[in-house]
Every structure is written in structure tokens, then in C-alpha cells.
Design a protein around this motif. Sequence first.
Motif, PDB file in Angstrom:
ATOM      1  N   THR A  79     -20.212 -13.605  49.932  1.00  0.00           N
ATOM      2  CA  THR A  79     -19.344 -12.916  49.238  1.00  0.00           C
ATOM      3  C   THR A  79     -19.972 -12.288  48.045  1.00  0.00           C
ATOM      4  N   GLY A  80     -19.058 -11.365  47.555  1.00  0.00           N
ATOM      5  CA  GLY A  80     -19.374 -10.750  46.436  1.00  0.00           C
ATOM      6  C   GLY A  80     -18.491 -10.822  45.134  1.00  0.00           C
ATOM      7  N   LEU A  81     -17.524 -11.767  45.030  1.00  0.00           N
ATOM      8  CA  LEU A  81     -16.554 -11.933  44.191  1.00  0.00           C
ATOM      9  C   LEU A  81     -17.301 -12.595  42.845  1.00  0.00           C
ATOM     10  N   ARG A  82     -16.823 -12.161  41.788  1.00  0.00           N
ATOM     11  CA  ARG A  82     -17.440 -12.151  40.544  1.00  0.00           C
ATOM     12  C   ARG A  82     -16.688 -13.141  39.812  1.00  0.00           C
ATOM     13  N   ARG A  83     -17.253 -13.988  38.767  1.00  0.00           N
ATOM     14  CA  ARG A  83     -16.329 -14.591  37.925  1.00  0.00           C
ATOM     15  C   ARG A  83     -16.315 -13.792  36.798  1.00  0.00           C
ATOM     16  N   TRP A  84     -15.286 -13.877  36.110  1.00  0.00           N
ATOM     17  CA  TRP A  84     -14.926 -13.256  34.794  1.00  0.00           C
ATOM     18  C   TRP A  84     -15.321 -13.970  33.647  1.00  0.00           C
TER      19      TRP A  84
END
Length: 194
Positions: A79-84
Amino acid sequence: MDPALALAAAERALRGRPDAVVLVDGRSGSGKTTFAAALARHGALLRLDDAYPGWDGLTAAADALVDRALVPRAAGAPTGLRRWDWAADRPAEALRLPPGPLVVEGCGALSRRAAAFADLRIWVELASPERRARALDRDGEGYAPHWERWARQERAFIAREDPVRSADLVVDGRRFAQALFGARTGDVHYPRRP
């Protein structure tokens, strides 16, 4: 629906398949985070609060959830979701979703596109005055200037996606027995936003 019955249904869904996905959505302060935290022992917990790219990021996070998390996960890809990083106001490290059951919690989790990847879809409902009081109690007065800004995004998401219609269960946020969930509101993870 009574939260205890909804919790039991969500636990069954998470045990039903090795890679089950449960989506928990609702407006700010409705109780969705408390509900999802009660499910955390049954699977990984992805909180969209960690992925919203700033105060105007509800739609971006809802889209990223599908494009960078649910689609790749379903294909067995990373997955490539990033934390903000709320303090630095910029993207941070990648949010790695482990294999196995997954609970996704947050405003924007129950888009029509995301619903297609879920084994169970839950909407937590609560009237605005109580939601606002809970949210400000939880996040402090620092959230007050952003309440309406965020509420506009919620209204737009609801008008566009109609998450209640996609929901398998609509949970009454007024009926949360905190003893049942093992945490007082505010004792579960909430990112401290500036």
C-alpha cells in the motif's frame, strides 16, 4: 441499531475471512473512533485521521484510501497511503497495512468505491449539538475554529457519496455504553491537530 449488536456483527465479519475489511464512518464526534477501537483486537486499525492531508483533506483521504490502500491490498501489493504529520503540515511515512482483517475508521471511509472492498459497512449517527460537544471535549478548543470548515467537507461527502445508503448497519451513537467498549470517549487515539 444498538452498538452492542453492531459490535457483535462487526466481530463476526472480521472473523469471517482472513482479509476481511470493515468500514466505520460517521461525522466528527459521532463515536466512530470509539466503536472502531473496540474492534482493534480483531484486526489492524487504520484511522483516516492519520491520513487526511490537512484540514481540507477529507476527499483526498477518501480517494487515497481506495487508490493507495484498498485496491493494492486486494491485489496483494504494498500500500502507498501516507501518514500526515499534523505538526509539520506535510506528508510523513507510509502507513503499512499488514495482511489480515482490517478496520478502517474515519469520515470518508464509506465512499461508494470503498464500499465495494468491504465485508461490512457501518455508519455511526449522532445529532450535531452532541457531536460538537464530544469533539471539543475530545480535541479541545483548538478544534473549535475548524469545526465548520470540517463540517462543510462532511456535508459535501455525504451529499456526493450517500454513505448511509451504502451502510449495512447504522449505529446509534447516543447509545454507546462506554463500559461495553472498555474506554471513555477521549481515551482512544485522536491525533492532536494544530
